[in-house]
Design an enzyme around this catalytic site. Structure first.
Site, mmCIF file in Angstrom:
data_model
loop_
_atom_site.group_PDB
_atom_site.id
_atom_site.type_symbol
_atom_site.label_atom_id
_atom_site.label_comp_id
_atom_site.label_asym_id
_atom_site.label_seq_id
_atom_site.Cartn_x
_atom_site.Cartn_y
_atom_site.Cartn_z
ATOM 1 N N ARG A 164 83.980 27.670 -58.172
ATOM 2 C CA ARG A 164 84.836 28.474 -57.690
ATOM 3 C C ARG A 164 84.399 29.408 -56.553
ATOM 4 N NH1 ARG A 164 87.143 25.842 -60.864
ATOM 5 N NH2 ARG A 164 88.996 26.336 -62.140
ATOM 6 N N SER A 235 93.446 31.660 -64.785
ATOM 7 C CA SER A 235 92.240 31.983 -65.424
ATOM 8 C C SER A 235 91.871 33.490 -64.457
ATOM 9 C CB SER A 235 91.010 31.110 -65.180
ATOM 10 O OG SER A 235 91.282 29.878 -65.844
ATOM 11 N N GLU A 332 87.501 35.585 -61.688
ATOM 12 C CA GLU A 332 87.720 34.306 -60.730
ATOM 13 C C GLU A 332 89.019 34.602 -59.969
ATOM 14 O OE1 GLU A 332 89.624 30.672 -59.705
ATOM 15 O OE2 GLU A 332 90.771 31.982 -61.020
HETATM 16 N N1 EPU Z 1 89.213 27.495 -75.862
HETATM 17 C C1 EPU Z 1 89.345 28.089 -77.079
HETATM 18 N N2 EPU Z 1 90.315 28.916 -77.317
HETATM 19 C C2 EPU Z 1 91.467 28.693 -76.396
HETATM 20 C C3 EPU Z 1 91.422 28.032 -75.472
HETATM 21 C C4 EPU Z 1 89.977 27.248 -75.106
HETATM 22 O O1 EPU Z 1 88.482 28.170 -77.955
HETATM 23 O O2 EPU Z 1 92.741 29.401 -76.961
HETATM 24 C C5 EPU Z 1 87.919 26.869 -75.629
HETATM 25 C C6 EPU Z 1 87.863 25.465 -76.184
HETATM 26 O O3 EPU Z 1 86.647 25.200 -76.655
HETATM 27 C C7 EPU Z 1 87.931 24.471 -74.828
HETATM 28 C C8 EPU Z 1 87.506 25.444 -73.911
HETATM 29 O O4 EPU Z 1 87.735 26.760 -74.179
HETATM 30 O O5 EPU Z 1 87.491 23.313 -74.815
HETATM 31 C C9 EPU Z 1 87.779 25.342 -72.522
HETATM 32 O O6 EPU Z 1 89.230 25.363 -72.262
HETATM 33 P P1 EPU Z 1 90.116 24.887 -71.179
HETATM 34 O O7 EPU Z 1 90.130 23.495 -71.249
HETATM 35 O O8 EPU Z 1 91.493 25.417 -71.362
HETATM 36 O O9 EPU Z 1 89.625 25.158 -69.806
HETATM 37 P P2 EPU Z 1 89.022 26.807 -69.259
HETATM 38 O O10 EPU Z 1 87.287 26.555 -69.452
HETATM 39 O O11 EPU Z 1 89.572 27.911 -70.034
HETATM 40 C C10 EPU Z 1 89.024 26.044 -66.856
HETATM 41 C C11 EPU Z 1 89.603 26.497 -65.400
HETATM 42 C C12 EPU Z 1 91.031 26.440 -65.491
HETATM 43 C C13 EPU Z 1 91.466 24.837 -65.413
HETATM 44 C C14 EPU Z 1 90.846 24.428 -67.017
HETATM 45 C C15 EPU Z 1 91.027 22.844 -67.115
HETATM 46 C C16 EPU Z 1 88.128 28.315 -64.797
HETATM 47 C C17 EPU Z 1 87.811 29.746 -64.793
HETATM 48 N N3 EPU Z 1 88.912 27.899 -65.275
HETATM 49 O O12 EPU Z 1 89.733 26.837 -67.880
HETATM 50 O O13 EPU Z 1 91.279 26.714 -64.065
HETATM 51 O O14 EPU Z 1 92.535 24.567 -65.512
HETATM 52 O O15 EPU Z 1 89.426 24.695 -66.945
HETATM 53 O O16 EPU Z 1 90.181 22.262 -66.696
HETATM 54 O O17 EPU Z 1 86.940 27.599 -64.626
HETATM 55 C C18 EPU Z 1 91.881 28.698 -62.863
HETATM 56 O O18 EPU Z 1 90.904 28.311 -62.162
HETATM 57 O O19 EPU Z 1 92.984 29.456 -62.553
HETATM 58 C C19 EPU Z 1 92.282 27.737 -63.776
HETATM 59 C C20 EPU Z 1 93.494 27.760 -64.652
#
Ligand code: EPU
Length: 339
Positions: A164, A235, A332
């Protein structure tokens, strides 16, 4: 060039928050970008480049400077044998770039479908989702150095992409006007990311970049707020990157915490998991701002919320995460200072 003053910025952002721009200039051509940069320099005003406003929190006091609103959207795709080069204006909508790639069967950005924003914003932020990142497809960017007015080409090596972030994020004086991407004609699809793997396991056949883009958009539609009355910038915080030692001690304390080891020996952990399983903060609200019920890393603001309301909730979350884990989390979403 159309120069306006005292323009409300909130409607130009997906958070729908923020005050007025002292000067606002929509940018349709490279010449307009040069003139706008010269105007800001002549008047001694700070400059802020706005794309689709999808990853920004503008303060209630607005921006006491010149906002360049990037509208340069022309796009071409050139055949280069094994791959194709997609060249587009920085203001091209990212979704249009993804669609163009998919229509031509080109690989590399299909997992990044559904992300609101512009091509320029994708580079600044090195967007990433569902196991893919922007950096690998980047070829070069043409920029204007707003401190000198000089034009430059930034190569992949100079762009210093990391999680990022990029040279463009570190050097806000660089105004991106055009970006070239290298997209492969043939490549394997990446469907290892948990959410995508689940779809494949359920029997959905993914054969083309367009197939993947369609599924990614469907997953995103389930996870991200789409209501017209609510604002969000996706995010709000970065996923923390911590030492192996801290990760090991957190896993011991909180069994089930997912960990993603990085090449540099550090470990990335999902903050959403901490907010959900350690702090039980899904849906947690402070005034008109809350952590989204389906994805607590996403902040959602009701109509009329102010940037101060977002700051109050964000600061509260930072303090709670630190208390529980000793991790200092970072935003972010880009925040501009009122100046
Ligand atoms: N999780 C939970 N509870 C929840 C949601 C998620 O425990 O309610 C845990 C799960 O273990 C899941 C993990 O968090 O596997 C990761 O969640 P998710 O796949 O939704 O992704 P994230 O890490 O929260 C990142 C990016 C997003 C991107 C998603 C999908 C960042 C800051 N965010 O989110 O990017 O869409 O992966 O790949 O790296 C953004 O940057 O604005 C953004 C939305």
């Amino acid at each position: 060039m159309n120069v306006e003053t005292s323009v409300p910025l909130a409607p130009l952002t997906t958070f729908r928050i923020g005050g007025l721009a002292r000067v606002y200039i929509p940018i349709h051509t490279e010449e307009e970008a040069e003139s706008a940069v010269a105007l800001a320099r002549d008047r001694g005003l700070p400059l802020f480049v706005l794309g689709a406003g999808s990853n920004i929190l503008i303060p209630d006091s607005g921006f006491d400077g010149v906002v360049l609103h990037m509208q340069m959207r022309e796009m071409t795709i050139e055949d280069r044998g094994e791959h194709a080069e997609l060249i587009a204006g920085a203001g091209a909508l990212w979704e249009d770039v993804v669609d163009a790639a998919c229509v031509h069967g080109l690989h590399g950005i299909e997992n990044l479908a559904g992300i609101p924003g512009t091509l320029g914003g994708a580079a600044v932020q090195n967007i990433g989702a569902y196991g893919a990142e922007f950096a690998p497809v980047f070829a070069y960017a043409d920029v204007l150095d707003s401190t000198t007015g000089a034009k430059r080409r930034i190569t992949k090596e100079e762009a210093l992409f990391a999680y990022r972030t990029s040279t463009f994020k570190q050097h806000s004086e660089l105004v991106i006007t055009r970006i070239a991407l290298t997209l492969k004609k043939n490549a394997s699809l990446h469907t290892q990311y948990a959410d995508l793997a689940q779809v494949v396991e359920s029997g959905v056949a993914l054969a083309t970049p367009a197939d993947v883009a369609k599924v990614v958009r469907a997953i995103r539609a389930r996870k991200f707020p789409a209501g017209k009355d609510e604002g969000t910038a996706g995010s709000f915080f970065k996923n923390p990157i911590i030492t192996q030692a801290l990760a090991a001690s957190l896993v011991e304390q909180f069994p089930g915490l997912p960990t993603f080891p990085l090449e540099n020996g550090m470990v990335k952990i999902p903050l959403a998991w901490i907010l959900d399983h350690v702090l039980s903060l899904k849906g947690y609200a402070k005034g008109p701002v809350r952590l989204y019920e389906k994805q607590p890393l996403v902040l959602v603001a009701q109509a009329g919320a102010r940037s101060a309301d977002v700051d109050a909730l964000a600061n509260d979350i930072c303090a709670r995460v630190y208390e529980a884990t000793q991790i200092t989390i970072e935003r972010e979403v880009e925040t501009i200072s009122a100046r």
